[in-house]
Structure formats: C-alpha cells, structure tokens
Design an enzyme around this catalytic site. Structure first.
Site: not given
Length: 282
Positions: A140, A155
């Site tokens: 990931s 973010y």
C-alpha cells in the site's frame, strides 16, 4: 513471493506515476498485471506502451473511492487471470489544505481515495489471495508524510492511516502466507499535484484554486518544484518489486527524510522521559 514470474498482480492508480512504475517492474519480472485507473485515456496509453515489450497486461477502469467499482475490478481480474497474488493499493490524491482551509468535500475525497480504497482493496482482494493457498503480498502506498506529518491536511492524515493499517496487518496476515509492505516515498516525479484533473462530480468543492501569494502559495510552489524534479517512478517500481521479493515491511525511496523520522522518534521518547520514574495511580 520470491518468484514473481507467472503470478498475477492488481495495481491501482496504474496509468501513470508510481503505479505505472510498479506495474512496469512487476510485468518485466514476469508477472501478469491488471492495471486499474480512473483515467481511461491514460490507462489505454499505458497499456499500449507496455504491450510493446511483450508483457502480459490488461486494464480495468475504476473509481477506487467507490467500493462497488473495486469489487467489479476484482471480478474482472479473476475473469481475466483466474487468480491474484499481489495487491498494490497505490491510487492517491493530494487534496485539501491545513487547518483553516478544511472542507468536508476535500476530506471525503482524500480519505476515500487514499485510505478507504486501501481498506476496501484489502477487504476484497485479501480473501482472493488466501483462497488459492499459493501465498501473496500486499503493498500500500503511503508517503513519507505518513511518518512525519508537517501539516494538518487530509493527505497527511490519510497516509498515517495507511501506515497504521499496514503495520497492523503485517503480523496478522503473515501466518496466512501473505506479506505486507507499506511504501513511503519522498518526492517522486508524478502528477500528484494535479490530482484535481480526476475529481468526481460528487466531491465538487474539494479542490479550490490555490492562493497566488503568501506562505501557503510558497509552500505549494515548492512542492510542485520538488515533484517536477523528483525521483523516476520506474526506479520506485524496481524498489517495490524488490520489497515484495524480500518481504520488506517498509519501502523507502531515498534517505532525505531519515533525520526527520529520527527526530520524531526522539520526540516520542522524550514524552516517555517526562514521566519516567513516576508510579501511575491505579
């Protein structure tokens, strides 16, 4: 996953940037790769370019912030290749600003693509990897900002979530024959600063015009400059391939931010030092 030849990989955000770099490296190692992206034209172009090198690749369009589309993409992958061994949750957007500029749309979009799509990807593909009993790997993409948050933006928060999820999954999935790595890149030559080009209509308002002056404008311009001169995504793809083969828990792209990570850990330890020698009341 010492031997990638003949294995099948599913990569999100694969039409450009880091995702394309990873897809390229895995395909060149002999893996069959299903590229997934929201940007149809870029996906077609990436597939056409890769097929010139005689690799076994295919593509599926999906908005990973919609779980149903990820399910459909998984079904398309199984229909095409029969099995899946490697999941790369790479799709990501750079949405939202720091405190004082937050919007619900920015939070929803950024968390949806960067974190929830990672959660759903593992939830959907994990059982598909387990069922064939041949082992597998999950990578990931977080960010170095998932370890050293320098701002209160969506973010960074989403990337901290990806790191936490990956760290927690690693010991849980190891007994099932599935390795887990988290990629924490620094400045890579991608289109992350232009994420708004793929903004779905339901997240309208998530991307605002950037300021033209002031500290925030200067920071944005600095990031754009660093990204434009960043590390080659193909190099990152090769690091990820090696990380899968060697089962690295963390995959970094460079040493630039190592001192900041060390400073964070030192600050955490200092927090413990403040209470060292005290006996908590029970």
């Amino acid at each position: 996953m010492k031997e990638l030849a003949g294995k099948t990989a599913f990569v999100t955000g694969a039409a450009s940037g880091i995702g394309l770099g990873i897809a390229t490296a895995l395909a060149q190692a002999g893996a069959k790769v299903m590229l997934c992206d929201i940007e149809e034209a870029a996906l077609s172009a990436a597939l056409a370019q890769l097929k010139l090198t005689n690799v076994d690749v295919d593509g599926v369009k999906a908005d990973v912030s919609l779980k149903a589309e990820l399910v459909a993409a998984a079904e398309a992958t199984i229909a095409r290749y029969g099995k899946v061994h490697i999941l790369v949750n790479n799709a990501g957007v750079g949405g939202g600003g720091p405190y004082g500029t937050w919007t619900d749309a920015a939070w929803d979009w950024t968390m949806g693509v960067n974190l929830m799509a990672t959660v759903w990807g593992i939830e959907i593909f994990g059982p598909l990897i387990e069922q064939h009993g041949e082992g597998g790997h999950i990578v990931s993409t977080a960010s170095i900002a998932g370890l050293i948050s320098g701002a209160s933006n969506p973010y960074n928060v989403s990337k901290y979530g990806v790191v936490a999820l990956s760290e927690g999954l690693r010991p849980e999935l190891a007994p099932r024959g599935i390795g887990v790595s988290v990629l924490c890149p620094g400045f890579i030559r991608t289109q992350i600063v232009n994420s708004g080009r793929n903004l779905p209509r339901r997240f309208e308002g998530a991307v605002r015009a950037p300021p033209t002056s002031g500290p925030l404008a200067e920071r944005i311009n600095l990031i754009r400059e660093r990204v434009s001169q960043g590390i080659d995504p193909i190099y990152v793809g090769e690091l990820v391939r090696e990380g899968i083969e060697e089962d690295w828990p963390y995959i970094f792209t460079d040493l630039e931010f190592e001192p900041l990570v060390e400073a964070r850990f030192a600050a955490i330890k200092q927090g413990f030092d403040h209470i060292r020698g005290r006996a908590p009341k029970r």
